[in-house]
Design an enzyme around this catalytic site. Structure first.
Site, PDB file in Angstrom:
ATOM      1  N   LYS A  10       0.806  -1.352  -0.003  1.00  0.00           N
ATOM      2  CA  LYS A  10      -0.127   0.105  -0.151  1.00  0.00           C
ATOM      3  C   LYS A  10       0.930   1.336  -0.008  1.00  0.00           C
ATOM      4  O   LYS A  10       1.671   1.657   0.956  1.00  0.00           O
ATOM      5  CB  LYS A  10      -1.044  -0.070   1.150  1.00  0.00           C
ATOM      6  CG  LYS A  10      -1.841   1.279   1.093  1.00  0.00           C
ATOM      7  CD  LYS A  10      -2.394   1.821   2.444  1.00  0.00           C
ATOM      8  CE  LYS A  10      -1.752   2.804   3.038  1.00  0.00           C
ATOM      9  NZ  LYS A  10      -1.588   4.075   2.623  1.00  0.00           N
ATOM     10  N   GLU A  44      10.387  14.608  16.145  1.00  0.00           N
ATOM     11  CA  GLU A  44      10.596  15.013  14.672  1.00  0.00           C
ATOM     12  C   GLU A  44       9.798  15.876  13.929  1.00  0.00           C
ATOM     13  O   GLU A  44       8.320  15.761  14.062  1.00  0.00           O
ATOM     14  CB  GLU A  44      10.126  13.376  14.040  1.00  0.00           C
ATOM     15  CG  GLU A  44      10.787  13.197  12.652  1.00  0.00           C
ATOM     16  CD  GLU A  44      10.697  11.792  12.067  1.00  0.00           C
ATOM     17  OE1 GLU A  44       9.535  11.262  12.538  1.00  0.00           O
ATOM     18  OE2 GLU A  44      11.616  11.422  11.289  1.00  0.00           O
ATOM     19  N   GLU A  53      10.586   0.715  10.169  1.00  0.00           N
ATOM     20  CA  GLU A  53      11.634   1.620  10.026  1.00  0.00           C
ATOM     21  C   GLU A  53      10.672   3.195  10.239  1.00  0.00           C
ATOM     22  O   GLU A  53       9.885   3.467   9.414  1.00  0.00           O
ATOM     23  CB  GLU A  53      12.086   1.792   8.526  1.00  0.00           C
ATOM     24  CG  GLU A  53      13.368   2.101   8.398  1.00  0.00           C
ATOM     25  CD  GLU A  53      13.428   3.699   8.151  1.00  0.00           C
ATOM     26  OE1 GLU A  53      13.521   4.608   9.073  1.00  0.00           O
ATOM     27  OE2 GLU A  53      13.381   4.030   6.744  1.00  0.00           O
ATOM     28  N   CYS A  80      13.547  10.325   7.247  1.00  0.00           N
ATOM     29  CA  CYS A  80      13.577   9.757   8.679  1.00  0.00           C
ATOM     30  C   CYS A  80      14.968  10.186   9.339  1.00  0.00           C
ATOM     31  O   CYS A  80      14.890  10.273  10.444  1.00  0.00           O
ATOM     32  CB  CYS A  80      13.063   8.658   8.875  1.00  0.00           C
ATOM     33  SG  CYS A  80      13.559   7.463   7.499  1.00  0.00           S
TER      34      CYS A  80
END
Lengths: 472, 273
Positions: free
Chosen positions: A178, A383, A252, A286
C-alpha cells in the site's frame, strides 16, 4: 547572486490518466472504497483520481498473493532473479518518466528524483536480483515467509517501494503493497512495469488508500510478514496489532538525528553536509540531521557560513532543474511543520530563515534554523519532518555523545572531524543504526539501513535486509 | 544428641548490582519444606534495571576478549561447584550432574563467541561510491529475561548469549525452582563479572514480567520462560511501547539467541586524498 533562467523539465513524458484502479492479480480493477484525489503539492492541481481499497479489496489482493506464492517461491532463484533484473532494466529505461511523475506527485526537486531516487530504485532491484539464487550463502536459510504486507510512506514513494518489494521477491515471497495516499502514482506506474516485465499475476499487488487500507493489510490473517516505513506513532499501533500473531515485522520509523560538528572539521564541507542532512528532500527524511550539535568554539563561524549558504538555496518549481528545495508534500504536513516551528519560537528558541520568496499556490516552507535550542525544547525532541534545523552546542566529545543519544530515536547520526581516532570513538558510542562520518544522507542497496530504539526493528538493504524476508 | 551439628543454612536473596539484598518489600515465599526465596517486588525490578543500565557502558565497552575470558571464568567457577549444584537440583544424581556439565559446556561455547559474532554477522559493504562502509553488530542494551523452568541449564542458556555480546540483563528466575539461580549468582559474583551485568530476581513471574516488559529503559525481552500464553501476549504487547526486541520461542538454533539482542550499526566514511 546570479539570476537563473527557469529550466523546467518537460512533463510531456508522463501520460497521466484521469483515474487509476487497484492492481490485483495482474489486473487493474475498481476499488470499492470512496475514490480519492492526488494533487501536485507545488500547485494544488489535481493530478488524478485514485481508487481506494476497502477491507474486501485488500482481502482479494491477499488471496491473489497467496495463490501466486506457491508458483513464485517454487521457481528456481535464478529464474526469480531474471524477473527482477528485467524490472530493474525497465526502471532504468523509463527512469525519466518515473522521475517526473515522482516530482509531480511528491513535490521533490527533479534534480533529486532524477539523480538520487531513480538510480537507487534501479540499483536496489539489481542488487536483490543477484541474491535470489544465492540465498544459501547469506546465513538466513532459503525459506520465504509467504505473503508480505507492506505499507510505505510519501517521502520517497518509489524508493521505499523498491526497498520493500525487491528483497521480498528475491526471497520468494509475494507482496501486497500500500503506497501513501498522497503519493500513489509511481507505485501504480510500477504496477504497469510489473505487467511489462510479465511478472506472474499476483506476485505484486498494489492497493491504494489511506490509513484504513493500511490497517487492513497489516491485520489480515493471511499476511505472514509486515513491513512498514513511517511514523513511530503508526509503527507502534502496527507493532501492537501484530504482537502475538507470529507475523514477522520490520519497522523503519522516525528519527531525530544529531549531526555533530567538531572544531577541527573543514567548515565548508561541514556546511554542505549540514545542508544535505536537513534540507535534502525538504527535510522529509526519517534519518535527517535535524539536530545540529556544534562545538561551542566554532559556533559563530559555522553559523555564519551556514546562513550564507542557505541564502543561495533555490526554492520553487520542483520540475525546474535548478531547484534545491521543492514543495512540502501535503497541507497536513505543512500545518505540522508550521505548528512545531511556532512551538520552537514560543519555547524561546530564535528562528531564522533566509530571504526567500514562496510561490503563492501550493505548500511551501522556507529553509529554517533555530538557535538557542535547549535539549528540553520540543523542536529538539520531536521529529518535525520538514526543512527545520535545531542548533545546539557542546564543549567535549563526551557531552556530544550524551546529547546525541538523548532521544528515544536511534536511526542515524553524523560526525564531522578531521581526527580519525575521534571518528571511531564517536561512532562506537553513538546509539544509531547508521553513522555518517564526514558525510550525511548517503544510501546504497548494499548498505544496511535501520534504527535502534524507537526508530524501529530490522534492517533494509545489504545482506542484513534478507533476514526480514526469510524464515530464519 | 549433642554430637550432631546443626547446619548453618543459606538465606536465598536477590542479586542486584553485584550485591545480595533482600526484597525491599520484605517478602519471601516457600520453595521447599525448609527453604524460602525472596519474593521480589516491582520496585526491586526497577532497581535491577537501574543497576543493569549503569553496568551497560562498562560491559559493552569491555573488549570482546575480556568478556570471553569472564564467561570462561564463570564456567570454571560453575565446574568447581558441580556437586553443590547437583545437590540443589535434586533428583537422580547422574542426571543432575549431566545438567550441570551441560551448563558448564554451554558457557564455554558462548564464551568463545564473544570475539567471533562480529565476524559472522558483520559485513563490509561494497557501495557504488567512494566510501568505506562497514556494518557491525552491537549489543541492544538492557535485556529482561524470563528464565525457563529448567533451573540451571535453562537459566545459563538464556543468560550467556545475552551477556556475551555486551548486553546487561535482569533475570526473572524460574518461579518454582529459583534456588539454583541464586547459587548461580554466587558463581557470577566470584567470576570477575562486573556488578549489575546480571541481576537475578526471584518471585512471582506474573508479578515481575509485566513490569519489565513495560519498562521504558529495557531494550530487549526474552519471553522463553513465560508460562501462560495470556502472559506472553500481554508482555509482547507491553513491549511494543518502546519497541523492545522480543524473543518469544525457545529458539536455540545457532546464533539466534545472541542476534535477537543485537543491533546492526553501519558506518560510512569517504575515501579520498
Amino acid at each position: 547572486m546570479f539570476e537563473y533562467a527557469p529550466a523546467p523539465e518537460s512533463r510531456e513524458i508522463v501520460d497521466l490518466r484521469p483515474s487509476y484502479g487497484l492492481f490485483i492479480d495482474g489486473e487493474f480493477t475498481e476499488g470499492s472504497g470512496p475514490a480519492f484525489k492526488t494533487v501536485n503539492p507545488a500547485t494544488e492541481e489535481t493530478l488524478a483520481e485514485v481508487a481506494c481499497a476497502s477491507a474486501d479489496d485488500v482481502d482479494r489482493a491477499v488471496r491473489a498473493a497467496r495463490k501466486a506464492f506457491g508458483g513464485w517461491s517454487g521457481l528456481p532463484g535464478s529464474e526469480r532473479a531474471k524477473y527482477l533484473f528485467r524490472i530493474a532494466r525497465i526502471i532504468q529505461e523509463r527512469a525519466r518518466e518515473l522521475a517526473v511523475l515522482e516530482s509531480l506527485d511528491n513535490g521533490k526537486p527533479i534534480r533529486e528524483s532524477r539523480d538520487v531516487d531513480l538510480p537507487l530504485v534501479a540499483a536496489h532491484f539489481f542488487y536483490y536480483a543477484g541474491w535470489a539464487d544465492k540465498l544459501q550463502y547469506a546465513g538466513f536459510g532459503t525459506k520465504p515467509l509467504g505473503v508480505a504486507g507492506q505499507v510505505i510512506p510519501w517521502n520517497f514513494p518509489l524508493l521505499m517501494l523498491a526497498w520493500k518489494v525487491a528483497p521480498a521477491l528475491a526471497c520468494g515471497n509475494t507482496v501486497v503493497l500500500k503506497p501513501a495516499e498522497t503519493t500513489p502514482l509511481t507505485a501504480l506506474l510500477f504496477a504497469d512495469i510489473c505487467r511489462q516485465a510479465e511478472l506472474p499475476p499476483g506476485v505484486v499487488n498494489i492497493v491504494t488508500g489511506a490509513g484504513e487500507t493500511g490497517a487492513a493489510v497489516v491485520a489480515h490473517p493471511e499476511v505472514d510478514k509486515v513491513a512498514f516505513t513511517g511514523s513511530t506513532e503508526v509503527g507502534r499501533l502496527i507493532a501492537r496489532t501484530v504482537a502475538g500473531t507470529g507475523k514477522k515485522v520490520t519497522l523503519e520509523l522516525g528519527g531525530k538525528a544529531a549531526n555533530i560538528v567538531f572544531d577541527d572539521a573543514p567548515i565548508d564541507q561541514a556546511v554542505e553536509g549540514i545542508v544535505n542532512g536537513i534540507f535534502f528532500n525538504q527535510g522529509h527524511v526519517c534519518c535527517a540531521g535535524s539536530r545540529l550539535l556544534v562545538q561551542e568554539s566554532v559556533q559563530e563561524e559555522l553559523l555564519a557560513a551556514l546562513k550564507r549558504r542557505l541564502g543561495t538555496l533555490r526554492l520553487g518549481d520542483p520540475l525546474d532543474k535548478n531547484t534545491d528545495i521543492g514543495a512540502i508534500n501535503s497541507a497536513e504536513q505543512l500545518a505540522r511543520i508550521r505548528s512545531l516551528s511556532e512551538t520552537g519560537e514560543s519555547e524561546g528558541a530564535e528562528r531564522w530563515s533566509p530571504a526567500c520568496e514562496l510561490p503563492e499556490r501550493g505548500f511551501w516552507f522556507p529553509p529554517t534554523l533555530f538557535t538557542g535550542v535547549a535539549q528540553s525544547h520540543t523542536i529538539a525532541r520531536e521529529e518535525i519532518f520538514g526543512p527545520v534545523l535545531s542548533v545546539l552546542t557542546f564543549r567535549t566529545p563526551a557531552e556530544a555523545v550524551e546529547k546525541a543519544n538523548n532521544t528515544p530515536y536511534g536511526l542515524s547520526a553524523g560526525v564531522w572531524t578531521e581526527k580519525g581516532s575521534r571518528i571511531l570513538w564517536m561512532a562506537e558510542r553513538l546509539r544509531a543504526g547508521v553513522v555518517w562520518a564526514n558525510t550525511f544522507n548517503k544510501f546504497d542497496p548494499a548498505s544496511p539501513f535501520g534504527g535502534y530504539k524507537e526508530s524501529g526493528y530490522g534492517r533494509e538493504g545489504g545482506l542484513h535486509g534478507l533476514e526480514a524476508y526469510l524464515d530464519v | 544428641m549433642s554430637d550432631r551439628r546443626v547446619s548453618v543454612r543459606k538465606t536465598y536473596k536477590l542479586f542486584i548490582g553485584g550485591a545480595f539484598p533482600r526484597s525491599e518489600s520484605g517478602r519471601s515465599y516457600p520453595v521447599t519444606r525448609t527453604e524460602h526465596a525472596a519474593r521480589a517486588s516491582r520496585k526491586d525490578a526497577r532497581d535491577a534495571v537501574v543497576a543493569a543500565r549503569k553496568a551497560f557502558p562498562g560491559w559493552s565497552g569491555a573488549t570482546a576478549y575480556n568478556r570471553g575470558q569472564i564467561l570462561y571464568r564463570v564456567a570454571e567457577m560453575l565446574e568447581g561447584r558441580r556437586a553443590q549444584f547437583a545437590d540443589e537440583l535434586g533428583g537422580p544424581r547422574k542426571q543432575a550432574l549431566e545438567q550441570v556439565d551441560a551448563a558448564v559446556d554451554r558457557l564455554v561455547w558462548y564464551a568463545g563467541w564473544s570475539d567471533k559474532i562480529a565476524a559472522v554477522r558483520g559485513t563490509a559493504n561494497p557501495v557504488a561510491s567512494p566510501y568505506l562502509n562497514l556494518s557491525s553488530p552491537e549489543p541492544v542494551g538492557v535485556v529482561a529475561v524470563v528464565a525457563p523452568a529448567d533451573p540451571l541449564l535453562g537459566l545459563v542458556s538464556a543468560v550467556a548469549p545475552v551477556i556475551v555480546t555486551g548486553n546487561t540483563c535482569v533475570v526473572v528466575a524460574a518461579e518454582r525452582a529459583p534456588l539454583p539461580a541464586i547459587t548461580f549468582a554466587e558463581v557470577l559474583a566470584t567470576s570477575d563479572l562486573p556488578g549489575g551485568v546480571v541481576n537475578i530476581l526471584t518471585g512471582h513471574q506474573a508479578e515481575l514480567a509485566p513490569w519489565l516488559a513495560a519498562h521504558m529503559d529495557v531494550n530487549g525481552l526474552d519471553l522463553t520462560g513465560v508460562t501462560t500464553p495470556e502472559q506472553a501476549l500481554a508482555c509482547e504487547r507491553a513491549a511494543t511501547e518502546n519497541f523492545k526486541r522480543v524473543l518469544t520461542a525457545a529458539e536455540d538454533r545457532g546464533t539466534r539467541r545472541m542476534t535477537a539482542f543485537m543491533e546492526t550499526k553501519t558506518v560510512w566514511h569517504p575515501a579520498g586524498i
